[in-house]
Each structure stands twice: as C-alpha cells, then as structure tokens.
Write an enzyme that holds these catalytic residues in place. Structure first.
Site, PDB file in Angstrom:
ATOM      1  N   MET A  49      43.562  27.643 -34.609  1.00  0.00           N
ATOM      2  CA  MET A  49      42.752  26.607 -33.960  1.00  0.00           C
ATOM      3  C   MET A  49      41.762  25.957 -34.929  1.00  0.00           C
ATOM      4  O   MET A  49      41.495  26.491 -36.005  1.00  0.00           O
ATOM      5  CB  MET A  49      41.974  27.207 -32.788  1.00  0.00           C
ATOM      6  CG  MET A  49      42.833  27.599 -31.600  1.00  0.00           C
ATOM      7  SD  MET A  49      41.855  28.297 -30.244  1.00  0.00           S
ATOM      8  CE  MET A  49      41.068  26.807 -29.586  1.00  0.00           C
ATOM      9  N   HIS A  50      41.236  24.809 -34.514  1.00  0.00           N
ATOM     10  CA  HIS A  50      40.038  24.165 -35.071  1.00  0.00           C
ATOM     11  C   HIS A  50      40.226  23.464 -36.416  1.00  0.00           C
ATOM     12  O   HIS A  50      39.387  22.655 -36.799  1.00  0.00           O
ATOM     13  CB  HIS A  50      38.889  25.171 -35.234  1.00  0.00           C
ATOM     14  CG  HIS A  50      38.592  26.010 -34.046  1.00  0.00           C
ATOM     15  ND1 HIS A  50      38.292  25.482 -32.814  1.00  0.00           N
ATOM     16  CD2 HIS A  50      38.551  27.365 -33.897  1.00  0.00           C
ATOM     17  CE1 HIS A  50      38.066  26.468 -31.959  1.00  0.00           C
ATOM     18  NE2 HIS A  50      38.224  27.610 -32.582  1.00  0.00           N
TER      19      HIS A  50
ATOM     20  N   ASP B 109      46.667  29.182 -30.829  1.00  0.00           N
ATOM     21  CA  ASP B 109      47.133  30.565 -30.994  1.00  0.00           C
ATOM     22  C   ASP B 109      46.662  31.479 -29.871  1.00  0.00           C
ATOM     23  O   ASP B 109      47.433  32.318 -29.374  1.00  0.00           O
ATOM     24  CB  ASP B 109      46.755  31.130 -32.369  1.00  0.00           C
ATOM     25  CG  ASP B 109      45.272  31.024 -32.704  1.00  0.00           C
ATOM     26  OD1 ASP B 109      44.467  30.571 -31.853  1.00  0.00           O
ATOM     27  OD2 ASP B 109      44.903  31.397 -33.835  1.00  0.00           O
TER      28      ASP B 109
END
Length: 499
Positions: free
Chosen positions: A81-82, A239
């Site tokens: 992520m991110h 995820d």
C-alpha cells in the site's frame, strides 16, 4: 479444469500463484527486487523492476505448471500500500516510487495535521502518518516542484504493474483508501482535500471495484509470459484487503491476526459510520461496499527476530521456541513491551522503546521468550480491545504468519483474545486473496463468501481456557501500565540513541 493467477507485489519480492477451481495452489513463483535507500529514512524502488520481475515470475509460473494458457481465466493483483508512482502525460515514470516505509515526510505530516485538524479524519477516517501517499506527494511538490508539475496521474504500486500489463489506468477503493485523498464512505476522490493542499484532482486515477475486469493483456506481455492476449485482468486490492479475503475475513465478527515483521489485527466492518476517532486504521475492503479496521504492532515478529539474532543466531525458530510451553503464564513475573522501533496502535509514538519488566536472577532464556510472545500478543490484543470498546464483535480470529506456526502461541492468542483462533491448512496470504478476486470476477462463484468456502480450509481450532483467560486479564492490565510509566523515560533517553 480452469485456473486463475494471483499476483502479490510485496516490498522485497513479487509472488505469483496458480489456483484451480477447487482452491488448490498448483504452482507458485517468486522474484526479488532491490530497495533503494539513498539517505536515512528514504525507501524507494524502481517501478520498472516490479514490471520486469512480475513478467518473469509469470513466465516461470506458466512454464512450470504445464497448464495450457487457454485454461487460465483471469489474473488479479495484491500490492504493497501507499507507494507513490508519478506518471507524465506520456505515461512515463517521473521518478522512483516512494514506498510505504519511507519516513522523510514528517514535516508534511505535521503541517497537514495543523491545517486540517479532525476534518481530515471526517473524510478519510484515518490520521496523517508518514506512510500514507498524500504526504509523499506533498514532499515531491515541495522538493521537486518542476518534476511535480509534469505529473499527469499518480498510481499505487500494483496499479502501475497492471497498467503496464494492460495499457489502462485505474485504481480501486481498498488501495485508494490508503492515500488520504479518498472520501472513504462516499467512495470518491475528495475535491475538498485536493483544493486545500493545491493538488489537482485530475491526477487521481479512475476508481473501480476490486473484482472489476479492467482489460486484458497487451500483446507483448502475453508473448513474454506465455499467456493469451484475451486473458482477463481484474483490478485486485491492497495487500491487507487481499490478505483479509485470502483468510476469509468477509463477515462481521471475523478478525485476522497476521504476525510478520510487524503484526496486524484486521477486522471486517459493515458499518461505515462507526467512529474509532483515528485510533485504528479504517479502510475500504476488497469486498464491495465493505470496510475493515486495522491495528498495527510495529515490532511483532521483529521482536523474536531481534532476540534470535542477538542471543541465538545459529538456531532455527523451531529450536529457539522448544520448551516455551513448559514456562507458566506470566513467565515467572516477566513482562515485555514490543516497542523496539516505536509503536503504532494504540500509541502512535516513534520515541517509545521496548521494556522487560520484572527481571531477576531466576529467569532463563525460555522465560524471556515466553514473555516476548506474551508481550507481542498483548500488544495485538490492544487493537482487539479497541474494536470491542467500539461495539464490534470479535468471535473468531484467523491467525496467519509466524504466530500460526507454533501451537503454544496459538493457544496463547485464544486465551489472551478470549475467542476461538483458527489455523489455516494452506496459508497463501494476499496472493490467495488476489486469486479469489479473479475467480469471483470470472464468474466461478456468486460471491466472495462462496469462493472462500471452496478455497479456504481450516487446519485446527484453539479455544480459550477459562483459567488462562483470567490470568492473562490480570497480566494485560499490568502490561497497559508500562507505556505510561516508561514514556517520559524513553523520551529523555532519545538523545543517547545512535541515529
């Protein structure tokens, strides 16, 4: 027999699995790629590495499986992520991706908190942290302004890989939720946030559902992988969302306990208006119109890894934990807090450090190990306690990762969480969740729940023992006091730490 492929784009490697209609994993491959750390606190990767290693992993998967390409119905993705990927108007990458574990954005986070206050929480249901995407975007805007002006669209890591395989640009709600740009409950990009920070909403990619078909493979990708051009590609998920799907966390009361380097407690959430006041993360699920709440222990498995590296470098984890079951609850009066790298939930505190409280000359290595296992589980239980205080039911915990490899630890989780704990037969994590999204999207099942019934099998169940539950409740109350009593000490010690 038909098949689907799940791709999990992790921080250190990409994993691919081939799954048949019975949920059996018929083949799997993994390819690694490097981390780029040019300065302290920096963590980047070259998106091209993700693409090339994913294509190589898929080619190997198709080759070793001996499955005909025409029998592979679809592909889907899970991803870290991110991470921030910036593309120009020609869809070329402008710079290395800045990853979730990059910590350079503290000044941007402070300014965002001062600017928005709790208003950001109302929109995104999460507090500002260095890991999220928006602070990274602001860092590039401030430090690389000419480059940022060229930005036509941003993507998350798995979305970039999917773009390179299909030629189309999208993201989906579970990954968008980790940007701090998504209105979580309205499921739309927030013009309010974009306007206040001076970023055009036009650079936000189109939003789709995790199980939506977004295209098929480009000819050159099909040729390199051995797959067919007509192979359908599904959006996938973050995820953690895919990890939840792959563990069957698809209804109220079900919670995931995942112990890797960090530890995650993730619980299914139907009520979009439930308010945790930013104490835990609140994200969109990969299941349509659903959500999940998540607490994080930064040094869960890392605590055991630290102990092993420091005191038993030549032993396996199995050898290390032998005999721990004979040590009584409470490790003969020893308590451990797993704050080796600070903490996230419930104390977002980068200065706090770990403690071993109650040491005496009668303690040996096994007492320390028992205390560490209990301390990690107490920390995870703080997230479960927050869920229950907010009115959530936690009646089943599915345990995966390091915490599911030891029966003593599984029983410990059941006793401390005071709920049934399930160990899975064939744990594949987020890659399985991605495969399930492809299976559902391909029409194999009417719902993700139906898919989970076919794909996910329980290996064992552990139930709380009343006498243990009471002992752990007493110890947990003591454990919670340690943070308060050591916070100022650790702040004072900060200047003595090696940077």
């Amino acid at each position: 027999m038909k098949y689907v492929i799940g791709i999990d784009l992790g921080t250190s490697a990409v994993k691919t699995i081939l799954v048949n209609q019975n949920g059996k994993v018929c083949a799997e491959t993994s390819k690694r790629y490097p981390l780029i750390q040019e300065k302290a606190g920096y963590s980047e990767q070259n998106p091209e590495d993700w693409v090339q290693q994913t294509i190589e992993a898929l080619a190997e998967l198709v080759s070793i499986s001996n499955v005909q390409a025409k029998d592979i119905d679809g592909i889907s993705y899970s991803g870290q992520m991110h991470g921030l990927v910036l593309l120009d108007q020609d869809r070329q990458v402008l710079r290395n991706a800045i990853l979730w574990n990059d910590t350079r954005t503290t000044p941007q986070c402070i300014r965002m908190t001062e600017k928005f206050g709790d208003h950001l929480l109302d929109i995104t249901k999460n507090r500002v942290l260095e890991g999220f995407t928006l602070p990274k975007m602001l860092w590039v805007k401030e430090h690389e302004p000419e480059l940022f002006k060229k930005t036509a669209v941003f993507l998350l890591p798995k979305d970039y890989v999917r773009f390179r395989m299909t030629g189309v640009i999208h993201t989906e709600y579970s990954d968008a939720a980790g940007t701090l740009l998504l209105h979580i409950t309205r499921k739309e990009w927030s013009n309010d946030i974009c306007n206040q920070i001076g970023i055009s909403a036009d650079i936000c990619p189109p939003l789709v559902e995790s199980h939506d078909c977004v295209g098929s493979l480009l000819p050159h990708v099909a040729a390199k992988t051995g797959l067919l051009e007509k192979t359908k590609v599904y959006a996938g998920g973050a995820d953690n969302a895919c990890g939840a799907i792959g563990a069957g966390i698809l209804s109220s009361g079900k919670t995931l306990c995942s112990i890797g380097t960090s530890g995650v407690i993730l619980s299914y959430e139907e009520e979009k208006e439930r308010d945790f006041k930013g104490k835990v993360h609140f994200f969109n699920h990969g299941k349509k119109d659903s959500f999940y709440t998540m607490g994080v222990t930064l040094a869960a498995g890392y605590s055991l890894d630290w102990f092993k590296r420091t005191f038993a470098p030549n032993e396996s984890f199995e050898q290390l934990l032998q005999g721990v079951e004979a040590i009584p609850i409470g490790a003969n009066g020893l308590l451990y807090t797993p704050y080796l790298v600070g903490e996230r939930t419930p104390h977002a505190d980068s200065s706090i450090r770990g403690s071993l409280i109650g040491m005496d000359g009668a303690h040996n290595r096994k007492h320390f190990l028992r205390a560490i296992m209990e301390g990690i589980t107490f920390s995870l239980h703080e997230s479960i306690e927050l869920f229950r205080e907010a009115g959530k039911s936690v009646h089943t915990v599915v345990s995966i990762g390091g915490g599911a490899k030891n029966d003593t630890w599984l029983q410990m989780q059941a006793d401390i969480f005071n709920t049934r704990v399930i160990k899975l037969e064939n744990e594949q994590g987020p890659a399985m969740g991605a495969a399930m999204l492809a299976a559902f999207g391909s029409g194999w099942f009417e719902s993700l729940e139906e898919c989970a019934e076919q794909f996910i099998r329980e290996a064992a169940a552990f139930y709380p023992k009343a006498q243990n539950v009471q002992k752990y409740k007493t110890l947990f109350d003591l454990y919670k006091n340690i943070y308060t009593h050591t916070k100022d000490l650790n702040t004072a010690l900060k200047s003595f730490r090696k940077n």
